[in-house]
Design a protein around this motif. Structure first.
Motif, mmCIF file in Angstrom:
data_model
loop_
_atom_site.group_PDB
_atom_site.id
_atom_site.type_symbol
_atom_site.label_atom_id
_atom_site.label_comp_id
_atom_site.label_asym_id
_atom_site.label_seq_id
_atom_site.Cartn_x
_atom_site.Cartn_y
_atom_site.Cartn_z
ATOM 1 N N ALA A 20 57.727 22.224 25.423
ATOM 2 C CA ALA A 20 56.461 22.110 26.149
ATOM 3 C C ALA A 20 56.687 21.657 27.586
ATOM 4 C CB ALA A 20 55.517 21.155 25.419
ATOM 5 N N SER A 21 57.626 20.740 27.798
ATOM 6 C CA SER A 21 57.959 20.308 29.156
ATOM 7 C C SER A 21 58.480 21.486 29.972
ATOM 8 C CB SER A 21 59.013 19.201 29.134
ATOM 9 O OG SER A 21 58.472 18.008 28.650
ATOM 10 N N ALA A 22 59.355 22.268 29.359
ATOM 11 C CA ALA A 22 59.895 23.442 30.050
ATOM 12 C C ALA A 22 58.782 24.447 30.350
ATOM 13 C CB ALA A 22 60.995 24.089 29.204
ATOM 14 N N ALA A 23 57.890 24.657 29.396
ATOM 15 C CA ALA A 23 56.775 25.590 29.605
ATOM 16 C C ALA A 23 55.870 25.112 30.732
ATOM 17 C CB ALA A 23 55.977 25.755 28.312
ATOM 18 N N ALA A 24 55.605 23.812 30.773
ATOM 19 C CA ALA A 24 54.770 23.260 31.840
ATOM 20 C C ALA A 24 55.456 23.421 33.192
ATOM 21 C CB ALA A 24 54.455 21.800 31.562
ATOM 22 N N GLY A 25 56.759 23.203 33.229
ATOM 23 C CA GLY A 25 57.507 23.395 34.463
ATOM 24 C C GLY A 25 57.473 24.837 34.936
ATOM 25 N N ARG A 26 57.619 25.775 33.998
ATOM 26 C CA ARG A 26 57.537 27.211 34.347
ATOM 27 C C ARG A 26 56.149 27.550 34.874
ATOM 28 N NH1 ARG A 26 60.355 27.617 29.648
ATOM 29 N NH2 ARG A 26 58.521 28.284 28.477
ATOM 30 N N TYR A 27 55.126 27.041 34.218
ATOM 31 C CA TYR A 27 53.759 27.300 34.674
ATOM 32 C C TYR A 27 53.570 26.797 36.100
ATOM 33 C CZ TYR A 27 48.751 26.853 35.249
ATOM 34 O OH TYR A 27 47.471 26.932 35.752
ATOM 35 N N MET A 28 54.021 25.581 36.355
ATOM 36 C CA MET A 28 53.854 25.019 37.693
ATOM 37 C C MET A 28 54.602 25.848 38.729
ATOM 38 S SD MET A 28 51.749 22.555 37.320
ATOM 39 C CE MET A 28 51.830 21.660 38.860
ATOM 40 N N ALA A 29 55.784 26.331 38.395
ATOM 41 C CA ALA A 29 56.571 27.133 39.330
ATOM 42 C C ALA A 29 55.964 28.513 39.539
ATOM 43 C CB ALA A 29 58.010 27.256 38.828
ATOM 44 N N GLU A 30 55.609 29.177 38.437
ATOM 45 C CA GLU A 30 55.163 30.564 38.516
ATOM 46 C C GLU A 30 53.719 30.710 38.972
ATOM 47 O OE1 GLU A 30 56.007 32.088 34.612
ATOM 48 O OE2 GLU A 30 58.169 31.754 34.855
ATOM 49 N N VAL A 31 52.855 29.814 38.566
ATOM 50 C CA VAL A 31 51.432 29.956 38.862
ATOM 51 C C VAL A 31 50.999 29.092 40.047
ATOM 52 C CG1 VAL A 31 49.098 29.689 37.922
ATOM 53 C CG2 VAL A 31 50.929 30.573 36.462
ATOM 54 N N GLU B 211 54.212 10.644 29.222
ATOM 55 C CA GLU B 211 55.627 10.277 29.214
ATOM 56 C C GLU B 211 56.499 11.431 29.693
ATOM 57 O OE1 GLU B 211 56.146 8.971 25.163
ATOM 58 O OE2 GLU B 211 55.982 6.872 25.788
ATOM 59 N N HIS B 212 56.200 12.633 29.248
ATOM 60 C CA HIS B 212 57.012 13.796 29.630
ATOM 61 C C HIS B 212 56.723 14.246 31.058
ATOM 62 C CE1 HIS B 212 59.211 14.664 25.925
ATOM 63 N NE2 HIS B 212 58.178 14.052 25.348
ATOM 64 N N HIS B 213 55.544 13.989 31.550
ATOM 65 C CA HIS B 213 55.193 14.369 32.925
ATOM 66 C C HIS B 213 55.877 13.461 33.946
ATOM 67 C CE1 HIS B 213 52.360 14.320 36.483
ATOM 68 N NE2 HIS B 213 52.671 15.594 36.404
ATOM 69 N N ASP B 214 56.252 12.269 33.542
ATOM 70 C CA ASP B 214 56.790 11.270 34.468
ATOM 71 C C ASP B 214 57.968 11.812 35.283
ATOM 72 O OD1 ASP B 214 56.857 8.527 35.527
ATOM 73 O OD2 ASP B 214 58.770 8.402 34.440
ATOM 74 N N THR C 276 58.058 22.220 20.667
ATOM 75 C CA THR C 276 58.539 20.841 20.644
ATOM 76 C C THR C 276 58.190 20.196 21.985
ATOM 77 O OG1 THR C 276 60.677 21.371 21.628
ATOM 78 C CG2 THR C 276 60.517 21.515 19.201
ATOM 79 N N PRO C 277 58.283 18.868 22.083
ATOM 80 C CA PRO C 277 58.036 18.239 23.374
ATOM 81 C C PRO C 277 58.938 18.786 24.492
ATOM 82 C CG PRO C 277 57.938 16.581 21.668
ATOM 83 C CD PRO C 277 58.426 17.853 21.016
#
Length: 65
Positions: free
Chosen positions: A49-60, A15-18, A45-46
């Protein structure tokens, strides 16, 4: 983690990845999922976690929205 809890976490992750999926260039969804799940299992929190996933995708992975 039991199967029901894992299924719930995967559903939440989907749901959050959508919104990221719709806005981002082509990417491997499992990278975003892994970063999100790692953050959730670390107590985020969800939304965090969404923000962390976004940072990971951008930075890594160099995938930005």
């Amino acid at each position: 983690m039991d199967i029901a809890a894992l299924a719930q976490l995967l559903h939440e992750t989907a749901e959050h990845h959508d919104s990221f999926e719709k806005a981002a260039p082509p990417h491997d969804w499992w990278d975003w999922y892994a970063a999100y799940i790692d953050a959730r299992q670390s107590g985020s929190t969800p939304e965090e976690a969404s923000a962390a996933a976004g940072r990971y995708m951008a930075e890594v992975k160099h995938i930005t929205v």
